[in-house]
Design a protein around this motif. Structure first.
Motif, mmCIF file in Angstrom:
data_model
loop_
_atom_site.group_PDB
_atom_site.id
_atom_site.type_symbol
_atom_site.label_atom_id
_atom_site.label_comp_id
_atom_site.label_asym_id
_atom_site.label_seq_id
_atom_site.Cartn_x
_atom_site.Cartn_y
_atom_site.Cartn_z
ATOM 1 N N LYS A 40 -5.809 3.915 4.645
ATOM 2 C CA LYS A 40 -6.102 4.638 3.486
ATOM 3 C C LYS A 40 -4.790 4.764 2.617
ATOM 4 C CE LYS A 40 -9.984 7.666 5.573
ATOM 5 N NZ LYS A 40 -10.075 8.919 5.962
ATOM 6 N N GLY A 41 -5.256 4.501 1.150
ATOM 7 C CA GLY A 41 -4.178 4.664 0.503
ATOM 8 C C GLY A 41 -4.409 3.810 -0.990
ATOM 9 N N PRO A 60 3.579 10.097 1.594
ATOM 10 C CA PRO A 60 3.055 8.957 1.669
ATOM 11 C C PRO A 60 4.157 7.961 1.896
ATOM 12 C CG PRO A 60 1.995 10.087 -0.085
ATOM 13 C CD PRO A 60 3.274 10.919 0.405
ATOM 14 N N VAL A 94 0.983 -1.035 0.185
ATOM 15 C CA VAL A 94 0.050 0.031 -0.060
ATOM 16 C C VAL A 94 0.925 1.294 -0.031
ATOM 17 C CG1 VAL A 94 -0.381 0.001 2.474
ATOM 18 C CG2 VAL A 94 -1.824 1.152 1.172
ATOM 19 N N ILE A 95 0.633 2.255 -0.752
ATOM 20 C CA ILE A 95 1.063 3.537 -0.881
ATOM 21 C C ILE A 95 0.102 4.572 0.021
ATOM 22 C CG2 ILE A 95 1.756 5.570 -1.955
ATOM 23 C CD1 ILE A 95 2.752 3.726 -4.312
ATOM 24 N N THR A 96 0.580 4.964 1.191
ATOM 25 C CA THR A 96 -0.485 5.538 1.899
ATOM 26 C C THR A 96 -0.947 6.919 1.536
ATOM 27 O OG1 THR A 96 1.364 6.454 3.584
ATOM 28 C CG2 THR A 96 0.510 4.434 4.207
ATOM 29 N N LYS A 97 -2.210 7.234 1.986
ATOM 30 C CA LYS A 97 -2.885 8.462 1.447
ATOM 31 C C LYS A 97 -2.320 9.538 2.705
ATOM 32 C CE LYS A 97 -7.071 10.779 0.017
ATOM 33 N NZ LYS A 97 -8.512 10.471 -0.133
ATOM 34 N N GLU A 98 -1.456 10.172 2.540
ATOM 35 C CA GLU A 98 -0.835 11.076 3.578
ATOM 36 C C GLU A 98 -0.195 12.355 2.612
ATOM 37 O OE1 GLU A 98 1.146 9.096 7.075
ATOM 38 O OE2 GLU A 98 1.658 7.751 5.564
ATOM 39 N N TYR A 154 -3.720 0.471 -2.943
ATOM 40 C CA TYR A 154 -3.410 -0.910 -2.751
ATOM 41 C C TYR A 154 -2.960 -1.722 -3.877
ATOM 42 C CZ TYR A 154 -4.839 -0.675 2.255
ATOM 43 O OH TYR A 154 -5.034 -0.392 3.379
ATOM 44 N N LYS A 214 3.876 4.717 -7.803
ATOM 45 C CA LYS A 214 2.519 4.084 -8.165
ATOM 46 C C LYS A 214 2.730 3.493 -9.665
ATOM 47 C CE LYS A 214 -0.350 6.959 -5.344
ATOM 48 N NZ LYS A 214 -1.333 8.208 -5.489
#
Length: 197
Positions: free
Chosen positions: A63-64, A52, A45-49, A66, A142
């Protein structure tokens, strides 16, 4: 004695393992204890921040974006580590909670091992990398997990041949394993939950 046999045609070993995992979890066969504990395959997962991170997780609670699932977690972990080492994926490694509105305190930054050893691009320090440039690294990561990996495989193949030619077989093995790991990441999976009902 079996009177009827059903089967599902799969396109790859990875797909077959995912289907098997799903069916075992759903039907809990008496003699097959593997995966009855509803343990799931790992995802990347590349996080949603604001800044990230890349994490390997067995749940989908974060959240992110996947990617996966991947049946062989050890191969997946080794690939991510290799991509970090080669700086193909260069997102932050730390677990610090910070954002644009809530920056990391300088004393905390100064304690970070990744910051001092140069293993991180250090988005916590705006003098090291801008938010705009960090976002470009996220986009590249991504793209890689979405399948834009042909050039990387070719690069690894060249390095593997070169290492073998120089009798550096240990290094050649590292590149060979990296190629296998990437191929594992991108094996096509066409069976989904709707197909299993």
């Amino acid at each position: 004695l079996a009177f009827k046999i059903d089967f599902i045609i799969c396109d790859s070993e990875r797909e077959a393992l995912i289907v098997e995992r799903k069916l075992i979890s759903e039907h809990s066969p008496f003699f097959n204890t593997l995966w009855k504990d509803s343990k799931t395959y790992p995802y990347i997962v590349i996080t949603k921040e604001d800044f990230p991170r890349i994490l390997i997780t067995r749940s989908r609670k974060l959240k992110g974006v996947y990617f996966g699932p991947y049946p062989k977690s050890d191969i997946t972990k080794k690939l991510v580590e290799k991509l970090w080492e080669l700086k193909i994926i260069n997102l932050r490694k730390c677990n610090y909670d910070f954002s644009i509105e809530k920056p990391l305190k300088e004393r905390v930054i100064n304690k970070c091992v990744y910051y001092h050893t140069g293993q991180c691009v250090s988005p916590c320090d705006s003098k090291k990398i801008s938010l705009e440039n960090y976002k470009k690294l996220v986009i590249n990561a991504k793209k890689f997990f979405q399948g834009e990996h042909y050039d990387l495989i070719e690069y690894f193949k060249e390095r593997m041949k070169e290492s073998s030619k120089n009798l550096n077989f240990e290094n050649a093995k590292i590149y060979r394993d990296a190629i296998k790991a990437i191929e594992h990441i991108y094996e096509r999976v066409s069976v989904n939950e709707r197909n299993l009902r």
